[in-house]
Design a protein around this motif. Structure first.
Motif, PDB file in Angstrom:
ATOM      1  N   GLU A   1      52.348  45.753  32.050  1.00 41.12           N
ATOM      2  CA  GLU A   1      51.239  45.672  31.124  1.00 41.12           C
ATOM      3  C   GLU A   1      49.946  45.533  31.924  1.00 41.12           C
ATOM      4  OE1 GLU A   1      49.745  42.183  28.198  1.00 41.12           O
ATOM      5  OE2 GLU A   1      51.799  42.873  27.939  1.00 41.12           O
ATOM      6  N   ILE A   2      49.005  46.372  31.626  1.00 53.00           N
ATOM      7  CA  ILE A   2      47.715  46.357  32.318  1.00 53.00           C
ATOM      8  C   ILE A   2      46.745  45.506  31.506  1.00 53.00           C
ATOM      9  CG2 ILE A   2      45.790  47.760  33.146  1.00 53.00           C
ATOM     10  CD1 ILE A   2      47.812  50.113  33.261  1.00 53.00           C
ATOM     11  N   PRO A   3      46.253  44.406  32.085  1.00 55.32           N
ATOM     12  CA  PRO A   3      45.317  43.573  31.332  1.00 55.32           C
ATOM     13  C   PRO A   3      43.987  44.295  31.125  1.00 55.32           C
ATOM     14  CG  PRO A   3      45.515  42.751  33.576  1.00 55.32           C
ATOM     15  CD  PRO A   3      46.513  43.857  33.425  1.00 55.32           C
ATOM     16  N   GLN A   4      43.406  44.104  29.952  1.00 56.38           N
ATOM     17  CA  GLN A   4      42.110  44.718  29.678  1.00 56.38           C
ATOM     18  C   GLN A   4      41.039  44.105  30.573  1.00 56.38           C
ATOM     19  OE1 GLN A   4      40.808  44.335  25.620  1.00 56.38           O
ATOM     20  NE2 GLN A   4      39.486  46.132  25.809  1.00 56.38           N
ATOM     21  N   SER A   5      41.102  42.770  30.755  1.00 54.70           N
ATOM     22  CA  SER A   5      40.147  42.099  31.635  1.00 54.70           C
ATOM     23  C   SER A   5      40.916  41.160  32.552  1.00 54.70           C
ATOM     24  CB  SER A   5      39.102  41.326  30.829  1.00 54.70           C
ATOM     25  OG  SER A   5      39.727  40.341  30.031  1.00 54.70           O
ATOM     26  N   LEU A   6      40.466  41.108  33.819  1.00 53.42           N
ATOM     27  CA  LEU A   6      41.164  40.327  34.828  1.00 53.42           C
ATOM     28  C   LEU A   6      40.141  39.606  35.695  1.00 53.42           C
ATOM     29  CD1 LEU A   6      43.886  39.692  36.374  1.00 53.42           C
ATOM     30  CD2 LEU A   6      43.293  41.653  37.822  1.00 53.42           C
ATOM     31  N   ALA A   7      40.299  38.286  35.822  1.00 51.40           N
ATOM     32  CA  ALA A   7      39.513  37.517  36.784  1.00 51.40           C
ATOM     33  C   ALA A   7      40.386  37.336  38.007  1.00 51.40           C
ATOM     34  CB  ALA A   7      39.130  36.163  36.215  1.00 51.40           C
ATOM     35  N   VAL A   8      39.831  37.625  39.166  1.00 53.25           N
ATOM     36  CA  VAL A   8      40.532  37.417  40.433  1.00 53.25           C
ATOM     37  C   VAL A   8      39.838  36.260  41.136  1.00 53.25           C
ATOM     38  CG1 VAL A   8      41.182  38.418  42.638  1.00 53.25           C
ATOM     39  CG2 VAL A   8      41.166  39.851  40.590  1.00 53.25           C
ATOM     40  N   LEU A   9      40.569  35.159  41.300  1.00 48.54           N
ATOM     41  CA  LEU A   9      40.015  34.008  42.007  1.00 48.54           C
ATOM     42  C   LEU A   9      40.307  34.179  43.482  1.00 48.54           C
ATOM     43  CD1 LEU A   9      41.032  31.053  39.638  1.00 48.54           C
ATOM     44  CD2 LEU A   9      38.952  32.444  39.623  1.00 48.54           C
ATOM     45  N   GLY A  10      39.275  34.506  44.247  1.00 47.89           N
ATOM     46  CA  GLY A  10      39.415  34.707  45.682  1.00 47.89           C
ATOM     47  C   GLY A  10      38.995  36.096  46.093  1.00 47.89           C
ATOM     48  N   GLY A  11      38.012  36.163  46.977  1.00 51.30           N
ATOM     49  CA  GLY A  11      37.503  37.434  47.478  1.00 51.30           C
ATOM     50  C   GLY A  11      37.985  37.724  48.882  1.00 51.30           C
ATOM     51  N   GLY A  12      39.197  37.302  49.182  1.00 46.51           N
ATOM     52  CA  GLY A  12      39.800  37.608  50.477  1.00 46.51           C
ATOM     53  C   GLY A  12      40.579  38.913  50.401  1.00 46.51           C
ATOM     54  N   ILE A  25      43.580  51.173  37.823  1.00 44.65           N
ATOM     55  CA  ILE A  25      44.525  51.512  36.748  1.00 44.65           C
ATOM     56  C   ILE A  25      44.009  51.107  35.368  1.00 44.65           C
ATOM     57  CG2 ILE A  25      46.545  51.523  38.262  1.00 44.65           C
ATOM     58  CD1 ILE A  25      47.324  48.775  37.139  1.00 44.65           C
ATOM     59  N   GLY A  26      42.742  50.644  35.310  1.00 51.05           N
ATOM     60  CA  GLY A  26      42.121  50.469  34.007  1.00 51.05           C
ATOM     61  C   GLY A  26      41.646  49.093  33.606  1.00 51.05           C
ATOM     62  N   SER A  27      41.848  48.071  34.414  1.00 48.88           N
ATOM     63  CA  SER A  27      41.373  46.735  34.059  1.00 48.88           C
ATOM     64  C   SER A  27      39.894  46.582  34.378  1.00 48.88           C
ATOM     65  CB  SER A  27      42.133  45.662  34.839  1.00 48.88           C
ATOM     66  OG  SER A  27      43.483  45.617  34.457  1.00 48.88           O
ATOM     67  N   SER A  28      39.220  45.789  33.581  1.00 49.37           N
ATOM     68  CA  SER A  28      37.861  45.363  33.887  1.00 49.37           C
ATOM     69  C   SER A  28      38.013  44.130  34.772  1.00 49.37           C
ATOM     70  CB  SER A  28      37.120  45.023  32.599  1.00 49.37           C
ATOM     71  OG  SER A  28      35.878  44.460  32.891  1.00 49.37           O
ATOM     72  N   VAL A  29      37.579  44.216  36.042  1.00 55.85           N
ATOM     73  CA  VAL A  29      37.872  43.184  37.037  1.00 55.85           C
ATOM     74  C   VAL A  29      36.610  42.435  37.446  1.00 55.85           C
ATOM     75  CG1 VAL A  29      38.747  42.766  39.378  1.00 55.85           C
ATOM     76  CG2 VAL A  29      39.856  44.475  37.917  1.00 55.85           C
ATOM     77  N   THR A  30      36.736  41.103  37.514  1.00 50.07           N
ATOM     78  CA  THR A  30      35.692  40.235  38.049  1.00 50.07           C
ATOM     79  C   THR A  30      36.305  39.430  39.181  1.00 50.07           C
ATOM     80  OG1 THR A  30      34.580  40.052  35.913  1.00 50.07           O
ATOM     81  CG2 THR A  30      34.069  38.362  37.555  1.00 50.07           C
ATOM     82  N   VAL A  31      35.719  39.539  40.378  1.00 50.76           N
ATOM     83  CA  VAL A  31      36.179  38.764  41.535  1.00 50.76           C
ATOM     84  C   VAL A  31      35.279  37.545  41.658  1.00 50.76           C
ATOM     85  CG1 VAL A  31      36.445  38.757  44.048  1.00 50.76           C
ATOM     86  CG2 VAL A  31      37.066  40.801  42.740  1.00 50.76           C
ATOM     87  N   ILE A  32      35.908  36.372  41.741  1.00 50.84           N
ATOM     88  CA  ILE A  32      35.178  35.117  41.842  1.00 50.84           C
ATOM     89  C   ILE A  32      35.487  34.508  43.206  1.00 50.84           C
ATOM     90  CG2 ILE A  32      34.882  32.824  40.838  1.00 50.84           C
ATOM     91  CD1 ILE A  32      36.036  34.314  38.201  1.00 50.84           C
ATOM     92  N   GLU A  33      34.459  34.404  44.051  1.00 51.54           N
ATOM     93  CA  GLU A  33      34.615  33.906  45.425  1.00 51.54           C
ATOM     94  C   GLU A  33      33.756  32.668  45.618  1.00 51.54           C
ATOM     95  OE1 GLU A  33      35.260  32.852  49.087  1.00 51.54           O
ATOM     96  OE2 GLU A  33      36.489  34.385  48.135  1.00 51.54           O
ATOM     97  N   ALA A  34      34.366  31.593  46.098  1.00 54.73           N
ATOM     98  CA  ALA A  34      33.654  30.320  46.278  1.00 54.73           C
ATOM     99  C   ALA A  34      32.613  30.382  47.395  1.00 54.73           C
ATOM    100  CB  ALA A  34      34.653  29.197  46.546  1.00 54.73           C
ATOM    101  N   LYS A  63      29.837  35.793  43.991  1.00 59.48           N
ATOM    102  CA  LYS A  63      29.978  34.980  45.201  1.00 59.48           C
ATOM    103  C   LYS A  63      29.348  33.610  44.976  1.00 59.48           C
ATOM    104  CE  LYS A  63      28.180  38.364  47.624  1.00 59.48           C
ATOM    105  NZ  LYS A  63      27.640  39.153  48.740  1.00 59.48           N
ATOM    106  N   SER A  64      29.696  32.661  45.844  1.00 62.47           N
ATOM    107  CA  SER A  64      29.198  31.279  45.736  1.00 62.47           C
ATOM    108  C   SER A  64      29.447  30.714  44.339  1.00 62.47           C
ATOM    109  CB  SER A  64      27.704  31.214  46.081  1.00 62.47           C
ATOM    110  OG  SER A  64      27.481  31.677  47.395  1.00 62.47           O
ATOM    111  N   THR A  65      30.591  31.062  43.786  1.00 60.73           N
ATOM    112  CA  THR A  65      30.947  30.656  42.422  1.00 60.73           C
ATOM    113  C   THR A  65      32.360  30.091  42.417  1.00 60.73           C
ATOM    114  OG1 THR A  65      29.532  32.400  41.507  1.00 60.73           O
ATOM    115  CG2 THR A  65      31.213  31.480  40.043  1.00 60.73           C
ATOM    116  N   ASN A  83      28.010  27.880  39.738  1.00 56.06           N
ATOM    117  CA  ASN A  83      27.351  28.242  40.997  1.00 56.06           C
ATOM    118  C   ASN A  83      26.062  27.435  41.109  1.00 56.06           C
ATOM    119  OD1 ASN A  83      25.408  29.546  39.417  1.00 56.06           O
ATOM    120  ND2 ASN A  83      26.376  31.544  39.650  1.00 56.06           N
ATOM    121  N   GLY A  84      25.223  27.771  42.057  1.00 53.94           N
ATOM    122  CA  GLY A  84      23.988  27.037  42.276  1.00 53.94           C
ATOM    123  C   GLY A  84      23.013  27.079  41.120  1.00 53.94           C
TER     124      GLY A  84
END
Length: 189
Positions: A1-12, A25-34, A63-65, A83-84
């Protein structure tokens, strides 16, 4: 199953590789990097190229989030992102946690065998992949960073040669590494 929206914790490496794959493959992706940069120790010039590509793929990078609060419901996950500038709340169908690494050694009964572990749980080895217990060797992620298949393969070769009686030691001078982002990054050293 492909998620419509995906948060990725970690920008490594893992976060960007998997986040990029889900975006393709079709997800709306947000990368959250501390931290204030992606891909940790990778050269900043290479990271800039990857970061531009992420934007072209529609991946949002924060970033910084930090995710400071998580609420899981039947229809998704709500994250409080801080974030700040303050905090916001965003909802995602799924969250992928791609931060940190811990060796999976706790169920291997290593202490009862007398094998020494470091403070993080890695098996302590010498330059020939020997532990402190005769006849027990360790390779790969359990023996510590870098966590690369190439490293584990080289360590396996060293162990095989040591068992054969050859005087072989690890040499990471030309250790290859690949990051499967778009574009891909390959380094040796």
């Amino acid at each position: 199953e492909i998620p419509q929206s995906l948060a990725v914790l970690g920008g490594g490496v893992i976060g960007l590789e998997l986040g990029g794959m889900y975006a393709r493959i079709g997800s709306s992706v947000t990368v959250i990097e501390a931290s204030d940069h992606l891909l940790g120790t990778v050269d900043a010039d290479l990271v800039r190229v990857v970061e531009r590509s992420l934007g072209k793929e529609g991946i949002v990078v924060r970033k910084s989030t930090r995710a400071t609060r998580v609420e899981v419901t039947a229809d998704g996950v709500t994250l409080e992102l801080t974030n700040g500038e303050g905090s916001t709340t965003e909802r995602f169908e799924r969250v992928l946690v791609a931060t940190g690494f811990a060796p999976n050694t706790q169920d291997l009964f290593l202490p009862s065998a007398g094998v020494t572990l470091d403070a993080r749980g890695h098996v302590v080895i010498d330059r020939a992949c020997r532990t402190n217990v005769a006849g027990i060797y360790a390779i790969g992620d359990v023996s510590g960073a870098p966590y690369l298949a190439h490293k584990a393969f080289k360590e396996a070769e060293v162990v095989a040669e040591v068992i054969e009686g050859k005087k072989t030691e690890l040499d990471y001078i030309a250790l290859p590494s690949a990051i499967f982002t778009t574009p891909e990054i390959a380094v040796s050293g």
